[in-house]
Structure formats: structure tokens, C-alpha cells
Scaffold this active site. Structure first.
Site, PDB file in Angstrom:
ATOM      1  N   LYS A   1       0.866  -1.187   0.000  1.00 51.88           N
ATOM      2  CA  LYS A   1       0.000   0.000   0.000  1.00 51.88           C
ATOM      3  C   LYS A   1       0.905   1.240   0.000  1.00 51.88           C
ATOM      4  O   LYS A   1       1.045   1.923   1.007  1.00 51.88           O
ATOM      5  CB  LYS A   1      -0.911  -0.067   1.231  1.00 51.88           C
ATOM      6  CG  LYS A   1      -2.195   0.692   1.086  1.00 51.88           C
ATOM      7  CD  LYS A   1      -3.139   0.329   2.197  1.00 51.88           C
ATOM      8  CE  LYS A   1      -4.228   1.358   2.429  1.00 51.88           C
ATOM      9  NZ  LYS A   1      -5.004   1.748   1.287  1.00 51.88           N
TER      10      LYS A   1
HETATM   11  N1  PMP Z   1      -7.662  -1.847  -2.868  1.00 49.65           N
HETATM   12  C1  PMP Z   1      -7.066  -0.652  -2.720  1.00 49.65           C
HETATM   13  C2  PMP Z   1      -6.277  -0.084  -3.849  1.00 49.65           C
HETATM   14  C3  PMP Z   1      -7.216   0.062  -1.511  1.00 49.65           C
HETATM   15  O1  PMP Z   1      -6.627   1.245  -1.347  1.00 49.65           O
HETATM   16  C4  PMP Z   1      -7.990  -0.499  -0.469  1.00 49.65           C
HETATM   17  C5  PMP Z   1      -8.181   0.261   0.822  1.00 49.65           C
HETATM   18  N2  PMP Z   1      -7.191  -0.011   1.745  1.00 49.65           N
HETATM   19  C6  PMP Z   1      -8.565  -1.763  -0.663  1.00 49.65           C
HETATM   20  C7  PMP Z   1      -8.378  -2.404  -1.883  1.00 49.65           C
HETATM   21  C8  PMP Z   1      -9.327  -2.449   0.425  1.00 49.65           C
HETATM   22  O2  PMP Z   1      -8.455  -2.935   1.403  1.00 49.65           O
HETATM   23  P1  PMP Z   1      -8.895  -3.121   2.918  1.00 49.65           P
HETATM   24  O3  PMP Z   1     -10.110  -3.971   2.898  1.00 49.65           O
HETATM   25  O4  PMP Z   1      -7.739  -3.793   3.563  1.00 49.65           O
HETATM   26  O5  PMP Z   1      -9.169  -1.772   3.458  1.00 49.65           O
END
Ligand code: PMP
Length: 313
Positions: free
Chosen positions: A156
Site C-alpha cells: 500500500k
Molecule cells: N484496494 C485498494 C487499492 C485500496 O486502497 C484499499 C483500501 N485499503 C482496498 C483495496 C481495500 O483494502 P482493505 O479492505 O484492507 O481496506
């Protein structure tokens, strides 16, 4: 109510003191990684519940590993810092927590090795991320998702969110709520900041973790709930764009978006163009769980006020 504190330079400081130099490596080159967690206030229980913090911090740590940042904290240290920070804020409302690991050295030079990194965290009061949670109208983006061989979507990374920003901006300027993004092979990967699922013929389908997606904590949660609570099969495989044109229901999921029904793709209705029964059932289940109203899944939640954190060393 506003946030007042941050964890910065290994201690909790007033938010105004948590500032960085213009020369910070991460600011210049995007060499950071972040997380995003939600805290849900349960007024009846007078408790703030953070959803699956261990999983979120594991992802922060593996994103840091890819950036060659070796943090002196374990997952339980990070949970302890989180509890200390949130208790100090004292929220009695929903909030969002942002852990951030970044190359902090004031250094000119594009590389990952031998550049110092650090960790900080702050939180803000928070409500909805996407307004149209009950019926998002989306388009397939003209942008492509970053790929594992350029900027890995699995991490991320702060700099990678330029890709998400292009995607989201195009969608908003064209009058949509969100976008679906194709990976380099032309299959659907995810939204700008959320994972995606469709329901087709009584089965759920979601892109696999090697379709250039973020390995979402909510995605993992939803796969479990569809199998265990809805009793349906979940297939992890690449999804074609036109499968969205013929599926019965579709939805985004993620910490920010929570669960949002997708009711239109490329100006075509998904199913009958309204939130369907399976997405509706999942939303009810999810909101009960995250707010601490489903005892079966209470161990997915970290209570903030009922826990006494260790002093931060
Ligand atoms: N994909 C992306 C590109 C994101 O930024 C997020 C948000 N964190 C998600 C998917 C969803 O991830 P999570 O369920 O861990 O928040």
C-alpha cells in the site's frame, strides 16, 4: 470533534508537532506505505471497536519490508501504540486510523536501500468514504492498474496512489461515483481504493491476489462471510469486463467504502439496477459485526477503552 494527537518519533505528540522536512525522501519520491483502519463507536456498549488491527498491521509491516524499512515494532507493539493513541483522543464516534511508514531521511537519491525509515500514526473522526454506498454508478476506467512489475499493488505504497487518484478523478469528472480498473491483461482488478466482487448464478467471484490488487482485509473477511454465513461458493479468478454486464449483483468492499452496492457499470444496470438481496444481507451482517453487535465475530474486534495498553517505551 477534531483529532489532537499523533504518534511521531516514537511518542504521542500534539498533532501540530508531527511535521516533516521538505527534504523528506518519501515526500520527494513517494517512498512510503500506509494503512487504513476503522474504529466503530458502539453507544450501547460505550466502546470503540477497531476492526482486525492485527491483519492491518501485518500488511503495514510487509509493505515496509518491500520498501526495505525495518521497523523496531511487532504487530502487538503497533496495536499497543494504536490503543494509546485512541485512548488519548477519547473518541465517542466512528474514526479512521492511518498508520504510515516512510523513508524519513532528507536525502537526494532514488533508491530503497540504505535510506532510513520511520513509523507514525494518526486518526481522524470519519463517516462515509463513498456517498453512494447503496448504489454506486461506476465506469471502467481508461487508466490501467499499476502492475507487480512496476509498482506492486500488493504494497500500500503512498506513491502508487497517484494511479488511484487518476482513476478516481476521471470517474468523478465524468459523473460516476467510482471506477473499475483493468489490469495489464485486460481483466478487472479492483476499484480505485476498494476490492470488488460479483454474484453470478448463486456464486461469488472476485479477482485473485495476483490480479494486481491490494490484498484487502475486508476482501478476506467477505470471502469468509460468504462461505460461512451465506453458504455460497467463492471463486477467486480473473473477471472479464462483460461479466459485470451480465452478473446478478456486484459490490465494492474495503475499510473506507465498507460494502457498497454497484448498481450500474458503463451506464448499464447491474442486475435490475438496484441493490440486490445478497449484497443487502452482506451489508447487514458486516455492519453488525464491525460495530460489535455480533458476538460470534467479536474476536475480530479490538476494544479500545476496555484494554489497558503498555507504556510506550
Ligand atoms: N484496494 C485498494 C487499492 C485500496 O486502497 C484499499 C483500501 N485499503 C482496498 C483495496 C481495500 O483494502 P482493505 O479492505 O484492507 O481496506
Amino acid at each position: 470533534m477534531q483529532n489532537k494527537y499523533a504518534f511521531f518519533n516514537n511518542r504521542i505528540v500534539p498533532i501540530e508537532e508531527a511535521t516533516v522536512s521538505i527534504m523528506t525522501h518519501a515526500l520527494n519520491y513517494g517512498t512510503g506505505a500506509f494503512g487504513g483502519l476503522r474504529g466503530y463507536w458502539n453507544a450501547d456498549k460505550e466502546e470503540l471497536f477497531v476492526f482486525r488491527p492485527q491483519q492491518h498491521f501485518e500488511r503495514v509491516l510487509y509493505s515496509a519490508k518491500m520498501l526495505m524499512i525495518d521497523l523496531p515494532y511487532s504487530v502487538s507493539d503497533l496495536v499497543n501504540i494504536l490503543l494509546t493513541l485512541l485512548q488519548k483522543e477519547g473518541y465517542q464516534q466512528d474514526c479512521y486510523i492511518r498508520p504510515l511508514v516512510y523513508k524519513s531521511q532528507p536525502l537526494i537519491g532514488v533508491r530503497l536501500n540504505d535510506v532510513e525509515g520511520t513509523f507514525s500514526m494518526f486518526s481522524v473522526p470519519f463517516g462515509r468514504y463513498v456517498d453512494a454506498e447503496e448504489g454506486a454508478k461506476v465506469a471502467v476506467s481508461s487508466w490501467r492498474r499499476i502492475s507487480d512489475n512496476s509498482i506492486p499493488a500488493r504494497g500500500k505504497f503512498t506513491g502508487a496512489y497517484i494511479n488511484s487518484a487518476f482513476i478516481k478523478t476521471e470517474a468523478l469528472l465524468n459523473g460516476y461515483d467510482e471506477a473499475l480498473v483493468l489490469d495489464q491483461s485486460g481483466h478487472i482488478s479492483e476499484g480505485s481504493a476498494e476490492n470488488v466482487f460479483i454474484f453470478r448464478n448463486g456464486k461469488a467471484i472476485t479477482p485473485p491476489v495476483n490480479s494486481d490488487i491490494l490484498e484487502g482485509i475486508t476482501r478476506r473477511t467477505i470471502i469468509h462471510l460468504i462461505r460461512e454465513e451465506l453458504g455460497l461458493e467463492v471463486e477467486e479468478r480473473p473477471i472479464d469486463r462483460t461479466e459485470f454486464y451480465v452478473c446478478d449483483e456486484a459490490f465494492f468492499c474495503g475499510t473506507g467504502v465498507q460494502i457498497a452496492a454497484i448498481t450500474e457499470v458503463d451506464r448499464r444496470p447491474v442486475g435490475d439496477g438496484k441493490m440486490g438481496p445478497l449484497v443487502s444481507e452482506l451489508r447487514d451482517l458486516y455492519f453488525n459485526i464491525v460495530r460489535g453487535n455480533n458476538d460470534k465475530y467479536i474476536n475480530w474486534l479490538q476494544p479500545v477503552y476496555a484494554t489497558t495498553p503498555e507504556p510506550i517505551a
